[in-house]
Scaffold this motif. Structure first.
Motif, PDB file in Angstrom:
ATOM      1  N   ALA A 113     -20.471 -40.744  13.751  1.00  0.00           N
ATOM      2  CA  ALA A 113     -19.510 -40.260  12.909  1.00  0.00           C
ATOM      3  C   ALA A 113     -18.112 -39.997  13.244  1.00  0.00           C
ATOM      4  CB  ALA A 113     -20.154 -39.152  11.990  1.00  0.00           C
ATOM      5  N   VAL A 114     -18.478 -39.766  14.852  1.00  0.00           N
ATOM      6  CA  VAL A 114     -17.518 -39.915  15.473  1.00  0.00           C
ATOM      7  C   VAL A 114     -16.833 -40.829  15.521  1.00  0.00           C
ATOM      8  CG1 VAL A 114     -18.972 -37.819  16.423  1.00  0.00           C
ATOM      9  CG2 VAL A 114     -18.574 -39.810  18.097  1.00  0.00           C
ATOM     10  N   SER A 115     -17.226 -41.990  15.676  1.00  0.00           N
ATOM     11  CA  SER A 115     -15.965 -42.996  15.834  1.00  0.00           C
ATOM     12  C   SER A 115     -15.646 -43.247  17.208  1.00  0.00           C
ATOM     13  CB  SER A 115     -14.927 -42.871  14.868  1.00  0.00           C
ATOM     14  OG  SER A 115     -15.360 -43.429  13.677  1.00  0.00           O
ATOM     15  N   ALA A 116     -16.476 -43.464  18.440  1.00  0.00           N
ATOM     16  CA  ALA A 116     -15.823 -43.421  19.772  1.00  0.00           C
ATOM     17  C   ALA A 116     -14.935 -44.480  19.626  1.00  0.00           C
ATOM     18  CB  ALA A 116     -17.240 -43.024  20.722  1.00  0.00           C
ATOM     19  N   GLY A 117     -13.998 -45.098  20.022  1.00  0.00           N
ATOM     20  CA  GLY A 117     -13.594 -45.703  20.496  1.00  0.00           C
ATOM     21  C   GLY A 117     -14.037 -47.193  21.737  1.00  0.00           C
ATOM     22  N   SER A 118     -15.352 -45.892  22.304  1.00  0.00           N
ATOM     23  CA  SER A 118     -15.676 -47.503  22.938  1.00  0.00           C
ATOM     24  C   SER A 118     -17.355 -46.899  23.311  1.00  0.00           C
ATOM     25  CB  SER A 118     -15.328 -47.028  24.833  1.00  0.00           C
ATOM     26  OG  SER A 118     -16.240 -47.314  25.659  1.00  0.00           O
ATOM     27  N   HIS A 119     -17.731 -45.473  23.529  1.00  0.00           N
ATOM     28  CA  HIS A 119     -19.329 -45.326  23.502  1.00  0.00           C
ATOM     29  C   HIS A 119     -19.542 -43.741  23.779  1.00  0.00           C
ATOM     30  CE1 HIS A 119     -18.582 -45.791  28.195  1.00  0.00           C
ATOM     31  NE2 HIS A 119     -19.496 -44.740  28.253  1.00  0.00           N
ATOM     32  N   ASN A 120     -20.445 -43.176  23.727  1.00  0.00           N
ATOM     33  CA  ASN A 120     -21.021 -41.512  23.234  1.00  0.00           C
ATOM     34  C   ASN A 120     -21.890 -42.263  24.797  1.00  0.00           C
ATOM     35  OD1 ASN A 120     -19.518 -40.307  21.165  1.00  0.00           O
ATOM     36  ND2 ASN A 120     -21.026 -42.534  20.093  1.00  0.00           N
ATOM     37  N   GLN A 121     -21.541 -41.274  25.629  1.00  0.00           N
ATOM     38  CA  GLN A 121     -22.944 -41.050  27.026  1.00  0.00           C
ATOM     39  C   GLN A 121     -23.103 -39.874  26.951  1.00  0.00           C
ATOM     40  OE1 GLN A 121     -22.208 -44.106  29.881  1.00  0.00           O
ATOM     41  NE2 GLN A 121     -24.749 -44.463  30.120  1.00  0.00           N
ATOM     42  N   GLY A 122     -23.859 -39.408  28.243  1.00  0.00           N
ATOM     43  CA  GLY A 122     -23.661 -38.254  28.652  1.00  0.00           C
ATOM     44  C   GLY A 122     -24.548 -36.850  27.927  1.00  0.00           C
ATOM     45  N   VAL A 123     -25.656 -37.625  27.065  1.00  0.00           N
ATOM     46  CA  VAL A 123     -26.182 -36.265  26.240  1.00  0.00           C
ATOM     47  C   VAL A 123     -27.231 -35.007  27.045  1.00  0.00           C
ATOM     48  CG1 VAL A 123     -28.571 -37.487  26.509  1.00  0.00           C
ATOM     49  CG2 VAL A 123     -27.109 -36.171  24.154  1.00  0.00           C
ATOM     50  N   ASN A 124     -26.638 -34.151  26.331  1.00  0.00           N
ATOM     51  CA  ASN A 124     -27.724 -33.141  26.375  1.00  0.00           C
ATOM     52  C   ASN A 124     -28.272 -32.435  25.218  1.00  0.00           C
ATOM     53  OD1 ASN A 124     -27.570 -29.687  27.432  1.00  0.00           O
ATOM     54  ND2 ASN A 124     -27.534 -31.110  29.664  1.00  0.00           N
ATOM     55  N   ILE A 125     -28.951 -31.289  25.377  1.00  0.00           N
ATOM     56  CA  ILE A 125     -30.614 -31.023  24.169  1.00  0.00           C
ATOM     57  C   ILE A 125     -30.223 -29.410  24.484  1.00  0.00           C
ATOM     58  CG2 ILE A 125     -32.290 -31.341  22.671  1.00  0.00           C
ATOM     59  CD1 ILE A 125     -32.534 -33.891  24.033  1.00  0.00           C
ATOM     60  N   ASP A 157     -33.267 -27.691  10.985  1.00  0.00           N
ATOM     61  CA  ASP A 157     -35.433 -28.175  10.888  1.00  0.00           C
ATOM     62  C   ASP A 157     -35.374 -29.006  11.842  1.00  0.00           C
ATOM     63  OD1 ASP A 157     -33.984 -30.492  10.603  1.00  0.00           O
ATOM     64  OD2 ASP A 157     -33.901 -31.094   8.340  1.00  0.00           O
ATOM     65  N   GLY A 158     -35.981 -28.463  13.427  1.00  0.00           N
ATOM     66  CA  GLY A 158     -36.815 -28.705  13.805  1.00  0.00           C
ATOM     67  C   GLY A 158     -36.165 -30.265  14.588  1.00  0.00           C
ATOM     68  N   GLY A 159     -35.545 -31.152  13.942  1.00  0.00           N
ATOM     69  CA  GLY A 159     -34.897 -32.786  14.259  1.00  0.00           C
ATOM     70  C   GLY A 159     -35.493 -33.447  13.195  1.00  0.00           C
ATOM     71  N   ALA A 160     -35.424 -32.927  11.878  1.00  0.00           N
ATOM     72  CA  ALA A 160     -36.322 -33.491  10.287  1.00  0.00           C
ATOM     73  C   ALA A 160     -34.855 -34.386  10.338  1.00  0.00           C
ATOM     74  CB  ALA A 160     -36.652 -33.281  10.126  1.00  0.00           C
ATOM     75  N   THR A 161     -33.762 -33.544  10.211  1.00  0.00           N
ATOM     76  CA  THR A 161     -32.692 -33.965  10.381  1.00  0.00           C
ATOM     77  C   THR A 161     -31.079 -33.517  11.026  1.00  0.00           C
ATOM     78  OG1 THR A 161     -32.392 -32.080   8.288  1.00  0.00           O
ATOM     79  CG2 THR A 161     -33.211 -34.409   7.738  1.00  0.00           C
ATOM     80  N   TYR A 162     -30.272 -34.335  10.870  1.00  0.00           N
ATOM     81  CA  TYR A 162     -29.409 -34.145  11.848  1.00  0.00           C
ATOM     82  C   TYR A 162     -27.583 -33.905  10.753  1.00  0.00           C
ATOM     83  CZ  TYR A 162     -32.166 -33.933  16.055  1.00  0.00           C
ATOM     84  OH  TYR A 162     -33.046 -33.487  16.697  1.00  0.00           O
ATOM     85  N   SER A 163     -27.225 -32.844  10.945  1.00  0.00           N
ATOM     86  CA  SER A 163     -25.681 -32.870  11.138  1.00  0.00           C
ATOM     87  C   SER A 163     -24.747 -33.890  10.946  1.00  0.00           C
ATOM     88  CB  SER A 163     -24.718 -31.526  11.059  1.00  0.00           C
ATOM     89  OG  SER A 163     -24.848 -31.967  12.612  1.00  0.00           O
ATOM     90  N   PRO A 164     -24.193 -34.637  10.433  1.00  0.00           N
ATOM     91  CA  PRO A 164     -22.987 -35.489  10.582  1.00  0.00           C
ATOM     92  C   PRO A 164     -22.005 -34.835  11.893  1.00  0.00           C
ATOM     93  CG  PRO A 164     -22.523 -35.596   8.081  1.00  0.00           C
ATOM     94  CD  PRO A 164     -23.403 -34.392   9.197  1.00  0.00           C
ATOM     95  N   ALA A 165     -22.028 -35.808  13.220  1.00  0.00           N
ATOM     96  CA  ALA A 165     -21.489 -35.627  14.395  1.00  0.00           C
ATOM     97  C   ALA A 165     -19.972 -35.182  13.676  1.00  0.00           C
ATOM     98  CB  ALA A 165     -22.039 -36.688  15.463  1.00  0.00           C
ATOM     99  N   THR A 166     -19.933 -34.347  14.720  1.00  0.00           N
ATOM    100  CA  THR A 166     -18.545 -33.830  14.785  1.00  0.00           C
ATOM    101  C   THR A 166     -17.801 -34.021  16.275  1.00  0.00           C
ATOM    102  OG1 THR A 166     -18.664 -31.213  15.471  1.00  0.00           O
ATOM    103  CG2 THR A 166     -18.211 -32.756  12.619  1.00  0.00           C
ATOM    104  N   ARG A 167     -16.353 -34.261  16.388  1.00  0.00           N
ATOM    105  CA  ARG A 167     -15.547 -33.560  17.661  1.00  0.00           C
ATOM    106  C   ARG A 167     -15.737 -32.529  18.042  1.00  0.00           C
ATOM    107  NH1 ARG A 167     -12.749 -38.993  19.420  1.00  0.00           N
ATOM    108  NH2 ARG A 167     -13.846 -40.406  18.807  1.00  0.00           N
ATOM    109  N   ILE A 168     -15.749 -31.701  19.157  1.00  0.00           N
ATOM    110  CA  ILE A 168     -15.905 -30.343  19.132  1.00  0.00           C
ATOM    111  C   ILE A 168     -14.872 -29.928  19.880  1.00  0.00           C
ATOM    112  CG2 ILE A 168     -17.978 -29.347  18.098  1.00  0.00           C
ATOM    113  CD1 ILE A 168     -19.330 -28.987  20.715  1.00  0.00           C
TER     114      ILE A 168
END
Length: 179
Positions: A113-125, A157-168
């Motif tokens: 949903a964030v429509s990265a022009g190249s890619h998404n990387q460097g995740v943190n939870i 809900d404990g990872g059952a569903t996720y909101s659409p990603a947004t650029r924060i």
């Protein structure tokens, strides 16, 4: 390494009942998590993310455990990474475990949903006190340019569903190729 040979990017967690976890890129290029119930003397490795057909690597992973005693999802494990190649090329995927790492849910793409022009990387939870799951990462709108934004997807809900990603956070100047 814990659970046998691997291809790097280790991440660790310890549960409230002293179960140890190490997440890593497995030698097939997918994601695995090893667990120990005896303070690291022995390890059992479980695949948490499989490399899809046409995929080349599940990379730059992060794993987290919900250790909040007030959370209805206390003990849930979450593992996320960037998928390179395959159907979800250049997107963030996540998988979860509700049974102490014995089994893992099917990997789910959460970043398109964030429509990265190249890619998404460097995740943190991270998790919140009521079981919220926050997954954030860097957005690359071109390559090899620096990161341009931070994006996030949230589960209540404990990872059952996720909101659409947004650029924060927009208009950042990352450090990938600029000193």
């Amino acid at each position: 390494g814990a659970g046998g040979s691997n291809s790097g990017d280790p991440t660790t967690a310890i549960s409230l009942d002293n179960r140890w976890y190490v997440g890593f890129i497995d030698d097939a290029g997918g994601q695995s998590v090893s667990y120990s119930t005896d303070n690291g003397s022995t390890w059992t490795s479980v695949v948490s993310g499989e490399l899809p057909p046409g995929g080349s690597l599940l990379d730059k992973n992060h794993m987290w455990i919900d250790n909040s005693p007030t959370s209805p999802y206390e003990g849930n494990l979450y593992n996320a990474w960037t998928a390179f190649g395959g159907t979800n090329d250049a997107e963030i995927e996540v998988s979860g475990s509700t049974d102490e790492g014995l089994t893992w849910s099917a990997q789910e793409e959460i970043s398109s949903a964030v429509s990265a022009g190249s890619h998404n990387q460097g995740v943190n939870i991270q998790t919140g006190p009521n079981g919220e799951v926050y997954i954030a990462w860097a957005v690359y709108d071109s390559w090899p340019s620096d990161e341009t934004a931070i994006a996030m997807a949230i589960s209540s809900d404990g990872g059952a569903t996720y909101s659409p990603a947004t650029r924060i956070i927009n208009n950042i100047r990352g450090i990938r190729s600029t000193t």
